[in-house]
Design a protein around this motif. Structure first.
Motif, PDB file in Angstrom:
ATOM      1  N   TRP A 133       7.506  -7.588   5.711  1.00 31.70           N
ATOM      2  CA  TRP A 133       7.692  -7.192   4.318  1.00 31.70           C
ATOM      3  C   TRP A 133       7.820  -5.680   4.152  1.00 31.70           C
ATOM      4  O   TRP A 133       8.441  -5.208   3.197  1.00 31.70           O
TER       5      TRP A 133
ATOM      6  N   ALA B  25      11.028  -5.318   1.987  1.00 29.93           N
ATOM      7  CA  ALA B  25      10.887  -4.778   0.636  1.00 29.93           C
ATOM      8  C   ALA B  25      11.981  -3.745   0.377  1.00 29.93           C
ATOM      9  O   ALA B  25      12.556  -3.680  -0.716  1.00 29.93           O
TER      10      ALA B  25
ATOM     11  N   THR C 112       9.299   8.561  -3.849  1.00 27.00           N
ATOM     12  CA  THR C 112       8.825   7.296  -3.267  1.00 27.00           C
ATOM     13  C   THR C 112       8.556   7.436  -1.770  1.00 27.00           C
ATOM     14  O   THR C 112       7.688   6.738  -1.231  1.00 27.00           O
TER      15      THR C 112
ATOM     16  N   CYS D 213       5.078   6.475   0.057  1.00 29.80           N
ATOM     17  CA  CYS D 213       4.947   5.698   1.297  1.00 29.80           C
ATOM     18  C   CYS D 213       4.070   6.435   2.309  1.00 29.80           C
ATOM     19  O   CYS D 213       3.215   5.828   2.972  1.00 29.80           O
TER      20      CYS D 213
ATOM     21  N   PRO E  48      -0.455  -3.331   1.390  1.00 29.06           N
ATOM     22  CA  PRO E  48       0.146  -3.626   0.084  1.00 29.06           C
ATOM     23  C   PRO E  48       0.706  -2.385  -0.610  1.00 29.06           C
ATOM     24  O   PRO E  48       1.784  -2.446  -1.214  1.00 29.06           O
ATOM     25  N   MET E  49      -0.011  -1.260  -0.520  1.00 24.99           N
ATOM     26  CA  MET E  49       0.481  -0.029  -1.141  1.00 24.99           C
ATOM     27  C   MET E  49       1.768   0.441  -0.471  1.00 24.99           C
ATOM     28  O   MET E  49       2.700   0.903  -1.130  1.00 24.99           O
TER      29      MET E  49
ATOM     30  N   VAL F 118       4.680  -1.760  -1.633  1.00 28.52           N
ATOM     31  CA  VAL F 118       5.120  -1.349  -2.972  1.00 28.52           C
ATOM     32  C   VAL F 118       5.936  -0.058  -2.885  1.00 28.52           C
ATOM     33  O   VAL F 118       6.994   0.079  -3.522  1.00 28.52           O
TER      34      VAL F 118
ATOM     35  N   LEU G 246       9.328  -0.859  -1.584  1.00 28.90           N
ATOM     36  CA  LEU G 246      10.141  -1.511  -2.605  1.00 28.90           C
ATOM     37  C   LEU G 246      10.787  -0.462  -3.518  1.00 28.90           C
ATOM     38  O   LEU G 246      11.997  -0.506  -3.787  1.00 28.90           O
ATOM     39  N   LEU G 247       9.991   0.495  -3.974  1.00 32.24           N
ATOM     40  CA  LEU G 247      10.515   1.557  -4.845  1.00 32.24           C
ATOM     41  C   LEU G 247      11.473   2.465  -4.078  1.00 32.24           C
ATOM     42  O   LEU G 247      12.485   2.917  -4.623  1.00 32.24           O
TER      43      LEU G 247
END
Length: 525
Positions: A50, A54, A89, A93, A100-101, A104, A107-108
């Motif tokens: 993921w 993501a 972003t 990262c 999880p962070m 996210v 993803l951004l």
């Protein structure tokens, strides 16, 4: 009055190329840090998938939407916003303290990266309008993007070794600042007064269907293939895709105009896009695990070994253009895909050597990279050149969306194949162990590269030796399955591409590749 214009175009091209370098580096440098990242953040195999997916899913979602927004509100403006968000972003990262962070953040980052990518093409098309100048600009952009993709593994490995994994993301913060300065100074603003409205229905339904499929593939072992939740997700995914097809068929100006699939050259070339992202690019996510865990290399050595896989993609496009000119896309594209598949089969053979190492993998890596280089240029030229000029932008959008969607799905599928092969090897290695759930958990740790931490967290396997030869052999078997899957799949797509082009296309004299030539013939199925 001529010198300022030349100066601005130079600054603009430098900014666009630097943006393409960031995009390429971010795709190919992150896979190298996944094995050490999995240990540091105590993530599992699915979470590592993921972290990559993501990015690709978000990138796919925004591609078509950003093109429309840029046309309506200004390409320079949206480009600047995309670069700024990519820098922010990337910082997010790098600062992530948990899986999880980080997901996210990715993803951004993927959303801003997709926006940045589509704006690069739009800005180049407007900034460089003359044929020769335009060709040189697009050539420079493509070369720099290729350098980012090709050298990303060694850059990622070096940053992890010299600094830490965070700098794989922090470096883009610095690059984004420089890129913003160049774009602000050199790029001219442009809009399309005839820009269509945003196809919200198409964007939402396509995104939901791709996300649902990827989620189902990655989470199937946890959900259970026959559980109510899995069945519900599958039904929602199918419904979303059906709604997407219905929405695009009814839209006045659809995001995807399916009538272009009646053009043989377009459909055949699109199979080339799918084939490259079915095999070559998703496997680059897992190849660092093979080099680091399967062969025992460190991050830098793995990055150097990966150069054999990525560098040919930079060296062979000129030969791909020659094949295109001599034989046409109907031969050049299937041949390129066949070469990628042959490379995968040779890699599978190399991994079966008595003592596999980078030398036994070298012929397959080189051949797969060469096949990608042979395929990419003919695909790009044919997808845009086989439709009327007014529809070239839409055709390019379909091509880019097909690439990113296939990449996202096959990152998940290759992970499932790797897990299946590793689990099969573990079952064969521990025939008396009947706890399939425990073996599956062990397979996840092995496939993610977290072999050293297995026993402490898995007391149910106390009677086994999960760090011994059996586990290593199971991992190698998992990669054998992945390589055979990639090779067989891309060969099938090569055959489909050859069939879609048709005999009439192969008997037509090939068209040239220069920016000023007419589109290739419009051939309905």
């Amino acid at each position: 009055m001529k010198h300022p214009r030349i100066h601005k175009n130079t600054l603009a091209l430098a900014g666009i190329c630097l943006a393409s370098l960031m995009f390429g580096l971010e795709i190919s440098s992150v896979p190298v840090i996944l094995p050490p990242l999995q240990k540091l953040m105590h993530g599992d195999f699915r979470s590592m998938q993921w972290i990559m997916n993501a990015y690709t899913l978000a990138c796919t979602t925004v591609l078509m939407m950003t093109g429309t927004l840029a046309d309506r509100f200004g390409r320079k403006r949206v480009f600047i916003i995309g670069i700024a968000l990519f820098g922010l972003t990337s910082l997010l990262c790098g600062l992530a303290q948990s899986v999880p962070m980080l997901i996210v953040g990715r993803l951004l980052q993927g959303a801003s990266g997709g926006a940045m990518l589509i704006c690069q093409v739009a800005v180049l098309s407007h900034q460089f309008e003359q044929g020769a100048e335009r060709a040189r600009a697009f050539s420079a952009w493509g070369v720099i993007l290729g350098i980012g993709l090709g050298f990303g593994p060694i850059v990622g490995g070096a940053l992890v070794t010299l600094c830490n994994w965070q700098w794989v993301f922090f470096v883009h913060v610095l690059l984004a600042i420089v890129t913003l300065a160049l774009v602000l100074s050199g790029v001219r603003e442009s809009r399309d007064p005839q820009a269509s409205k945003l196809d919200v229905a198409g964007i939402v339904t396509l995104s939901l269907s791709v996300f649902g499929l990827v989620y189902l593939i990655t989470q199937a072992p946890v959900l259970g293939t026959t559980s109510r939740l899995a069945t519900g997700i599958l039904a929602a995914t199918v419904l979303s895709f059906a709604t997407f097809l219905y929405a695009e068929a009814r839209a006045v100006r659809p995001m995807f105009d399916f009538s272009v699939f009646r053009i043989r050259r377009f459909s055949g070339a699109l199979m080339g896009s799918v084939g490259m992202n079915f095999s070559f690019w998703p496997f680059m996510i897992y190849l660092p695990i093979y080099f680091q865990i399967g062969l025992g290399y460190d991050s830098v050595s793995a990055g150097l070994a990966l150069l054999a896989y990525t560098l040919p993609t930079l060296l062979f496009p000129p030969l791909g253009e020659r094949l295109m000119l001599r034989y046409g896309p109907s031969v050049a594209i299937p041949f390129g895909l066949f070469t990628i598949g042959l490379g995968f089969i040779l890699m599978a053979c190399g991994s079966k050597a008595v003592h596999p190492d980078w030398l036994s993998m070298l012929p397959g890596c080189l051949l797969a990279g060469a096949g990608l280089g042979l395929t990419n240029t003919p695909v790009t030229n044919t997808t845009t050149g086989s439709v009327p000029v007014a529809r070239a932008g839409m055709a390019s959008g379909i091509d880019m969306s097909a690439r990113m969607t296939t990449l996202a799905i096959n990152i998940a599928l290759m992970g499932a194949v790797l897990m299946g092969g590793t689990l099969s090897g573990l079952k064969a290695g521990f025939p008396g162990h009947r706890d399939t759930a425990a073996l599956r958990q062990l397979a996840e740790h092995v496939a993610a590269g977290n072999v050293s931490a297995i026993k402490a967290g898995m007391p149910e396997l106390s009677g086994l030796d999960p760090s011994g030869d059996i586990v290593h052999a199971a991992l190698i078997q998992g990669f054998d399955w992945v390589m055979l899957y990639g090779g067989a799949g891309v060969w099938l797509l090569a055959a489909i591409s050859f069939f879609l082009f048709g005999r009439a296309s192969r008997s037509t004299k090939p068209a040239g590749l220069s920016a000023d030539e007419r589109p290739l013939p419009y051939e309905p199925l």
